[in-house]
Design an enzyme around this catalytic site. Structure first.
Site, PDB file in Angstrom:
ATOM      1  N   HIS A   1       0.277  -6.867  -8.101  1.00 45.56           N
ATOM      2  CA  HIS A   1      -0.119  -6.308  -6.803  1.00 45.56           C
ATOM      3  C   HIS A   1      -0.337  -4.813  -6.919  1.00 45.56           C
ATOM      4  CE1 HIS A   1      -0.725  -6.125  -2.558  1.00 45.56           C
ATOM      5  NE2 HIS A   1      -0.204  -7.303  -2.313  1.00 45.56           N
TER       6      HIS A   1
ATOM      7  N   SER B   1       0.830  -1.212   0.000  1.00 44.50           N
ATOM      8  CA  SER B   1       0.000   0.000   0.000  1.00 44.50           C
ATOM      9  C   SER B   1       0.860   1.255   0.000  1.00 44.50           C
ATOM     10  CB  SER B   1      -0.938  -0.003   1.203  1.00 44.50           C
ATOM     11  OG  SER B   1      -0.193   0.018   2.404  1.00 44.50           O
TER      12      SER B   1
ATOM     13  N   GLU C   1       1.143 -13.303   3.544  1.00 48.84           N
ATOM     14  CA  GLU C   1       1.123 -11.828   3.538  1.00 48.84           C
ATOM     15  C   GLU C   1       1.099 -11.258   4.952  1.00 48.84           C
ATOM     16  OE1 GLU C   1      -1.819  -9.865   1.024  1.00 48.84           O
ATOM     17  OE2 GLU C   1      -0.544  -8.130   0.809  1.00 48.84           O
TER      18      GLU C   1
END
Lengths: 340, 340
Positions: free
Chosen positions: A177, A72, A283
C-alpha cells in the site's frame, strides 16, 4: 463471520493531525520545540470509531475489520527516519487503542516507518513492537516510499529482505500500500494506489522472490489494481518471458482484496481469480464515499457486490472469513482465543 | 469493414534498429560520423509486413489497421531534440511507405519527437508533416517522455497546449501511449503502459482540458488501463471531488480501445463502457504473442472476444468501423476517397 481485511483509521481525532503538522513544522524550522504525540482520551477514540467505521461495519453486516493507520497519512516521502519512527509509533499506538477498546471488532495492522532509500531496521523494529507487544496481525508495506517518484528498487530487490525475514519469522503478511503521491501526474486515490498494485504484481512476476521466501505473503489491495482486468496479458507475458504460469508462481503467495466499487468489477474479479485468493474488504471509510445510484448505498459497500456473486456456502465462507484466517494466522489465533 | 486502430511497426527490417543504435552511439561519442537513416528496399518492407501484421490481419478477418512506429522504440527519454526529430522522421517515413505499399490495409499514425521537458515545436512540425504530406490520420502522444520517471507536467498542463491546438486544427486524435520504461519498478509492457493509461484518465477527470479544447480527442489504449475495472471508483471520486459525472465530462472526448487479452476483460469493458466509446484494436504484433489455451488462438486475437459479445448489428458496426471513422475523420475521408 465477516472479516473486512482493509480499513484505515481515517477518522482520528484532529489532535493527531496537529501532532503531525507540528512534526513537519519542526523539520522546516529545527528551532521549534520537539512535538509530542497528542493526548487523546479513550472517549475521543470511541466517538471517532463508533460514529464511523464501527457504525458502517454494523450497518453492512460486518463483524471485524483489520485496521491500520490512514494510508495517505503515512507520508513515507518525508526523509527523516526519526520523524518517520515517531509518526509510525504514534499512529500505531492509536490503532492499538482502538483494538483494545473494541476487541470484538478491530484487529491491528501496522504502519512502518519507511523513508525513501532509508534503512529498514526501524521498520523491522516497529513491526516487531506491534506484533509482539500489541498483537497486530500484519503490516502495510509501501513499495514506493518516495511518494510517486519511484526512486527506490523493486520489491524483489534485496534491499527489502530484512523486512521479509522478519515477516516470515513473525508469520505476518503485508498489504502492499503506497501513501500520498507527491507527483502531480498521479492522483493519490485515482492513480497512484492502483498503479502501485499493478507495478508490484508485475515485479513479482518478473522476479523469483517467493523462491527465496516461500512463506512470504502479500495482499495486493484495490482488487489487484489493473491485474485481474488484464489477466490474459499477464498470462501471455509470463509465457513470453519464460516465467512460470501465474498459478504456479505469483499466485501461490499473493492475494487480492475486493476493494472494487461496482458490480461489474467484482464479477470480473471473481470470474478470473476464483475465491481461494480473494479476501473480502471495503477500505471504508476511504477513498470513495458517495452513493452508488444502482444500489442506493455506498460505492464502497462491497459486501453488496460480493453477496450478488453466485457463491456456494463454502466459497462464501472462504471469501468472507476462511481466507483471512489462513493468510493472517495471528488473526486466526486471536479469534480462536476469543472463542470465535 | 473491420478496422483495428492500434498496430505498431514492431517488425521493421533490422537496418532500422541499426540506425537507431548508431544515433545513440553518436550521442555517447560525438566524434563518430553522423548516422543516416537505413536504406531499406520496398521488397524488405513488403516482406516484413506480409509475413507479419498483414498475414495476421487477414487470418483474423480484419480489413485495415491504423499503423504507427513501435511504441517501446520511440524512446522519448533520450533528451537530445535533434536526435528525437531524426528518429521520428525515419520511423514515420517507414510507416508512410507501408501505407503506400498497402493502401487498402494500413493508414498512418505518427510518432512525435518528444523529449523530457523539451519544446513541443518539433512535435507540432512532425505532426503537420505526417498529416499534411503523408495523409496520416492521428498521432501517438507520450504523457511521460521521461520514460517512467514522470518528471513532466500532467496532460492538462499548458505545456501541452501548442500540440493540442495543432491536433484540433488538423482534426486528428491522439492515442495516449508511453514508450519504454527506464524505471526498474515499471515493466514496460506489464506496468508502465497500463499505469500511464490510468494516470492520464485521472488527470483528465481532475482537470478541465476539454472545456478549453472541446473538440480534442484522446484514445486511451489497452482497454483504458485500470479504469473500466474501477469504474465505480472513478464515479465516486468524481462526485467526491465535485467534478462533473464521467459521461458529461471526460467521456465526451475520450475513447478506449479493446486491447484486453481475455474474454472476461472484454466482457467487463463492454458492460461498463458500452459501444459508443470503444474502438476495436488488437495491438498485434505487440506485447503478448502466445496462445490462449481457452481459445487456441493468440491472446491478442481480440476479435474473438469481441465476436463473443452480445452485440446488435448496429453496435457491431460502430465498434468495428463506425467509431473509428468518427474519431479519426481523416481516416473516414481516406476510406471515402477509396470508395469504402
Amino acid at each position: 463471520m465477516i472479516i473486512d481485511i482493509h480499513g484505515h483509521y481515517t477518522t482520528t481525532p484532529p489532535e493527531h493531525q496537529r501532532y503531525r503538522d507540528a512534526q513537519l513544522a519542526r523539520l522546516d524550522d529545527p528551532g521549534r520545540a520537539p512535538a509530542a504525540p497528542a493526548d487523546i482520551s479513550d472517549e475521543q477514540i470511541r466517538e471517532s470509531i463508533e460514529n464511523n467505521q464501527l457504525r458502517v461495519l454494523r450497518e453492512r453486516g460486518g463483524d471485524l475489520m483489520l485496521f491500520s493507520p490512514k494510508a495517505s497519512g503515512m507520508e513515507h516521502h518525508v526523509p527523516d527516519p526519526a520523524t518517520a519512527t515517531d509518526w509510525s509509533r504514534a499512529s500505531n499506538d492509536l490503532v492499538h487503542r482502538v483494538t483494545q477498546l473494541f476487541p470484538d471488532h478491530f484487529a491491528g495492522v501496522c504502519q512502518l516507518p519507511q523513508t525513501p532509500g532509508g534503512p529498514l531496521d526501524p521498520s523491522v523494529a516497529e513491526l516487531r513492537r506491534c506484533v509482539e507487544q500489541f498483537g497486530f496481525v500484519g503490516c502495510n508495506l509501501n513499495p514506493d516510499p518516495s511518494g510517486g517518484r519511484w526512486t527506490g528498487p523493486p520489491m524483489t530487490d534485496e534491499y527489502w529482505f530484512p523486512l521479509y525475514e522478519a515477516m516470515v519469522e513473525l508469520d505476518v503478511p503485508a498489504m502492499i500500500h503506497v501513501s500520498s503521491s507527491c507527483n502531480d501526474n498521479f492522483h493519490t486515490l485515482g492513480a497512484h494506489y492502483l498503479n502501485a498494485d499493478t507495478a508490484v504484481f508485475m515485479q513479482l512476476l518478473q522476479g523469483d522472490l517467493f523462491g527465496r521466501f516461500p512463506s512470504l505473503r502479500f495482499v495486493i489491495p484495490h482488487g489487484g489494481g489493473a491485474v485481474p482486468y488484464h489477466w490474459g496479458r499477464y498470462h501471455g507475458l509470463a509465457a513470453r518471458m519464460e516465467r512460470p504460469p501465474l498459478e504456479e508462481h505469483v499466485m501461490r503467495n499473493v492475494y487480492f482484496d475486493t476493494c472494487v466499487y461496482h458490480q461489474a468489477g467484482i464479477d470480473l474479479l471473481h470470474r478470473v481469480i476464483g475465491t481461494d485468493h480473494l479476501l473480502f474488504a471495503s477500505e471504508m471509510l476511504g477513498a470513495v464515499r458517495g452513493t452508488n445510484p444502482e444500489t442506493g448505498s455506498g460505492w464502497d459497500d462491497t459486501k453488496r457486490y460480493v453477496d450478488a456473486l453466485p457463491l456456494g456456502e463454502d466459497e462464501r465462507a472462504r471469501l468472507f472469513e476462511g481466507n483471512a484466517r489462513r493468510v493472517y494466522p495471528r488473526l486466526d489465533a486471536l479469534l480462536a482465543a476469543q472463542g470465535r
